[in-house]
Scaffold this active site. Structure first.
Site, PDB file in Angstrom:
ATOM      1  N   ASP B 274       0.877  -1.141   0.000  1.00  0.00           N
ATOM      2  CA  ASP B 274       0.000   0.000   0.000  1.00  0.00           C
ATOM      3  C   ASP B 274       0.930   1.210   0.000  1.00  0.00           C
ATOM      4  O   ASP B 274       1.949   1.197   0.676  1.00  0.00           O
ATOM      5  CB  ASP B 274      -0.852  -0.040   1.274  1.00  0.00           C
ATOM      6  CG  ASP B 274      -1.727   1.171   1.392  1.00  0.00           C
ATOM      7  OD1 ASP B 274      -2.425   1.464   0.416  1.00  0.00           O
ATOM      8  OD2 ASP B 274      -1.699   1.825   2.446  1.00  0.00           O
ATOM      9  N   ASP B 473      -0.994  -0.942   6.540  1.00  0.00           N
ATOM     10  CA  ASP B 473      -1.313  -0.626   7.933  1.00  0.00           C
ATOM     11  C   ASP B 473      -2.758  -0.150   7.957  1.00  0.00           C
ATOM     12  O   ASP B 473      -3.447  -0.180   6.959  1.00  0.00           O
ATOM     13  CB  ASP B 473      -0.389   0.472   8.472  1.00  0.00           C
ATOM     14  CG  ASP B 473      -0.583   1.781   7.736  1.00  0.00           C
ATOM     15  OD1 ASP B 473      -1.239   1.757   6.670  1.00  0.00           O
ATOM     16  OD2 ASP B 473      -0.086   2.811   8.194  1.00  0.00           O
ATOM     17  N   ASP B 477      -6.795  -1.357   5.476  1.00  0.00           N
ATOM     18  CA  ASP B 477      -6.066  -2.457   4.861  1.00  0.00           C
ATOM     19  C   ASP B 477      -6.461  -3.822   5.396  1.00  0.00           C
ATOM     20  O   ASP B 477      -6.108  -4.839   4.819  1.00  0.00           O
ATOM     21  CB  ASP B 477      -4.557  -2.269   5.071  1.00  0.00           C
ATOM     22  CG  ASP B 477      -4.020  -1.088   4.298  1.00  0.00           C
ATOM     23  OD1 ASP B 477      -4.688  -0.698   3.329  1.00  0.00           O
ATOM     24  OD2 ASP B 477      -2.960  -0.564   4.658  1.00  0.00           O
TER      25      ASP B 477
END
Lengths: 124, 587
Positions: B274, B473, B477
């Site tokens: 991410d 995190d 997510d």
């Protein structure tokens, strides 16, 4: 000749007996009693195996299994309930409590640290 | 194992007792009355010696968890009724004010209220450099206060502290079973009866077909088979390696959920990051400032930051932060209006301030020709250009970017070396995303992904036949972390992300991802070595003990050697697992 025949027959019988004992002999199962505070409790003696080695408990009620290790042989120095992610040392000549709440019905195997000594927890 | 040794040595011993007391019985049957007291005794001595070594080695496999437990401080100094008192750590309550002096252990988790210091958090996070602490910063129980005194308010005590949760996680991991272990488990459950049956068959065959004295041969091979069989090596192969591997991870701030996570992690081929807060710092900052039409940079920043004062946009925060850093005095904006997806409008010092993207400027008919080229340059460099207009005229351009973490590039390189394809997932537009990916050295980018679509992107990659890890995190997510074959949560993370992930990196350093994957690879390699050895040992050892080599080479294994081999076998498996303690995790 006779000696050979006797030894052969005796040997075959012994093999049958050993396998029957390990795989087919009926094990006594123990049902957990529900104590004050709503905990199902069973005492288990650990000595070359688990006595009792088939334990029946009810689903959804907290379980406490008191393992008393009555030997120093280190085969039995750890108890593993793989399905419940529990791996705990069992000190010799002491009682170690294993606590969890089984949420699903089924049969769960518990073993020593090396997977040799076995017992079964039946959740109904 | 005990059953086999007991039956084997007892048989040799009882036979010898009969041979000693009634030798005539053997003579009458035409057999030699041999005795094997020494064999029985020596076997037991060797096995016990092996056990001693094994027990010592086994003790070391759980050293990491013992170390973690030993970190727990015993007492805390708290302020109650205006007085400092030392109390057992178990009695600290949430909300208590705790005093910590230099050199002391921080007893529980909390937030600093007064004072400054540097804290050594290496025992929890693996970070070797002390971390500065000021009012508002979080402190972790069991870490060591270095330089100054401070007071903090307890926020987590007892089983809720970070340390307690880490211990629980490691204990669970060490109690879990790895799928690779299944075959060994099945064999272990049949091992004893099969070996006893095999030993009896060996006895019968030697007695019937062996040379004179056949009874002696039959007895010796029977005992040797019983003794050499080593279920311990099979049983110890996986759990000892998992214990040492997960323990080693915990020491370095890498929490692995269990054997299954370890096993999947070593098979990964794709790793999805991410972007925001994972690859980047997650805190946008101003990178460039352009002013035109005789406006000064300060003037642009002052008006932009003042207008943003009431907005809650992260880009606005970056502008305000920069203005404060430059000690620019901000005004209160009037008539503030947020124009969804475009920008903001407000009055500052009776001037009309317009702040936003190209669309907003064009909608309002503001001439931005002079700035357009510069804006494009910023965008292709991964920055977000924000146009500023004052009183309906173009005044300047602010470029904001979320910079890469210092450790990101190095971490990604390490992962590439491990043979993993890296994919970046972000909500940014393609241009910005690609620019950042270029900087980070990432080839595959999935841009414009809404938070709720992250799961689908992971599923899509999986449907390509890939084994995917997701690094992220935050709560956003969590579903993607759970969907991935291996979810890796970084930073102190939220509890939700920790719950959904397979691996948690306590330190926000991405190099930990490579270390975690490397550790899993090493651990699985050790497990495979152990299992190979355990299977090979038993498959080769048992027939040799039964005397298969005798008809061809005249070699028969003495039960004493069998016992030495057996003792060596389980010790070697545990020692091999202990090698994992020496793995260097460069993070």
């Amino acid at each position: 000749m006779l000696a050979k025949l006797i030894i052969t027959v005796f040997g075959v019988l012994l093999i049958v007996l050993v396998n029957w004992y390990f795989f087919f002999s009926r094990r006594k199962s123990t049902s957990a009693g529900v104590k004050e505070g709503g905990i199902q409790e069973v005492k288990i003696i650990v000595k070359g195996g688990y006595d009792p080695d088939v334990i029946v408990v009810k689903k959804g009620i907290p379980v406490r299994l008191d393992f008393y290790r009555d030997e120093t042989a280190d085969c039995s120095d750890t108890i593993v309930f793989g399905d419940f992610k529990i791996r705990k040392p069992l000190p010799a000549f002491k009682t170690t409590a294993i606590e969890f709440t089984p949420e699903k019905e089924g049969e769960y195997v518990f073993t020593c640290g090396m997977g040799m000594m076995r017992g079964k927890l039946i959740v109904r | 194992m005990n059953t086999l040794i007991a039956v084997g040595t007892s048989a040799a011993y009882l036979y010898s007792v009969v041979a000693t007391l009634f030798p005539s019985f053997f003579d009458a049957a035409g057999m030699k009355p041999d005795v094997f007291f020494d064999t029985s005794a020596l076997i037991i001595v060797l096995i016990l010696f092996g056990r001693l070594l094994e027990a010592r080695a086994k003790g070391q496999t759980s050293e990491a968890i013992k170390k973690l437990m030993g970190l727990q401080p015993k007492t805390a100094r708290i302020i109650r009724k205006g007085k400092e008192t030392d109390i057992p750590v178990e009695e600290v309550l949430v909300g208590d004010t705790v005093v910590v002096r230099p050199g002391e252990k921080i007893p529980v988790d909390g937030v600093v209220k007064e004072g400054k210091s540097a804290v050594d958090e290496s025992m929890i996070t693996g970070e070797s450099i002390p971390v500065k602490k000021e009012p508002g910063d979080e402190v972790i129980g069991a870490t060591i206060n270095k330089t100054g005194s401070f007071k903090f308010q307890a926020t987590k005590v007892g089983k809720d502290t970070a340390l307690a949760q880490i211990i629980k996680l490691v204990q669970d991991a060490q109690g879990s079973k790895a799928p690779i272990q299944r075959l060994a488990d099945v064999i272990s459950s049949y091992f004893v009866p099969i070996v006893i049956s095999f030993a009896i068959a060996t006895f019968v065959i030697w007695f019937n077909f062996g040379p004179f004295p056949s009874l002696t041969f039959a007895l010796l091979t029977f005992v040797a088979v019983m003794i050499i069989a080593c279920p311990c090596a099979l049983g110890l192969a996986t759990p000892t390696a998992v214990m040492v591997g997960t323990g080693k991870g915990a020491e370095n701030g890498i929490l692995i959920k269990g054997g299954e996570s370890l096993e999947t992690a070593h098979k990964l081929d794709t790793i999805v990051f991410d972007k925001t807060g994972t690859l980047t710092k997650g805190e946008p900052e101003i990178t460039d400032l352009v002013s035109i039409n005789a406006h000064s940079e300060e003037e642009i920043l002052k008006h932009a930051a003042s207008a943003e004062k009431v907005s809650e946009h992260p880009l606005g925060d970056a502008i305000i932060k920069s203005a404060i850093e430059r000690k620019i005095e901000l005004r209160d904006p009037k008539d503030f209006k947020a124009i969804e997806g475009h920008g903001i409008e407000a009055r500052v010092d009776s001037r009309n301030v317009l702040l936003g993207n190209i669309k907003l400027m064009k909608d309002r008919g503001i001439d931005i020709k002079e700035l357009e080229k510069k804006a494009e340059e910023f965008a292709s460099d991964g920055k977000t250009p924000i146009y500023v207009s004052l009183d309906g005229k173009s005044a300047g351009l602010i470029a904001v970017a979320d910079p890469l973490k210092e450790s990101s590039v190095e971490a990604l390189e390490k992962l590439k070396k491990l043979g993993l394809e890296i994919v970046m997932l972000t909500g940014d537009n393609r241009k910005t995303a690609e620019a950042i990916a270029r900087k980070a050295g990432i080839e595959r980018v999935l841009p414009e992904v809404l938070p709720e679509d992250k799961v689908h992107e992971i599923k899509k990659l999986q449907s390509e036949g890939r084994r995917v890890a997701m690094v992220g995190d935050g709560i956003n997510d969590a579903p993607a972390l759970a969907q991935a074959d291996v979810g890796i949560a970084i930073g102190s993370g939220t509890d939700v992300a920790m719950e959904a992930s397979d691996i948690t990196l306590i330190k926000g350093d991405l190099r930990g991802v490579a270390s975690a994957i490397e550790l899993s690879k090493r651990t699985i390699r050790v497990i495979k070595q152990n299992l190979f050895w355990a299977f090979f040992y038993n498959i080769a050892g048992i027939p040799v003990a039964a005397g298969v080599l005798y008809p061809f080479f005249g070699i028969l294994l003495n039960p004493i050697f069998a016992s030495a081999a057996m003792a060596f076998s389980s010790v070697s498996v545990v020692s091999n697992s202990l090698r994992l303690r020496r793995v260097k995790l460069r993070s």
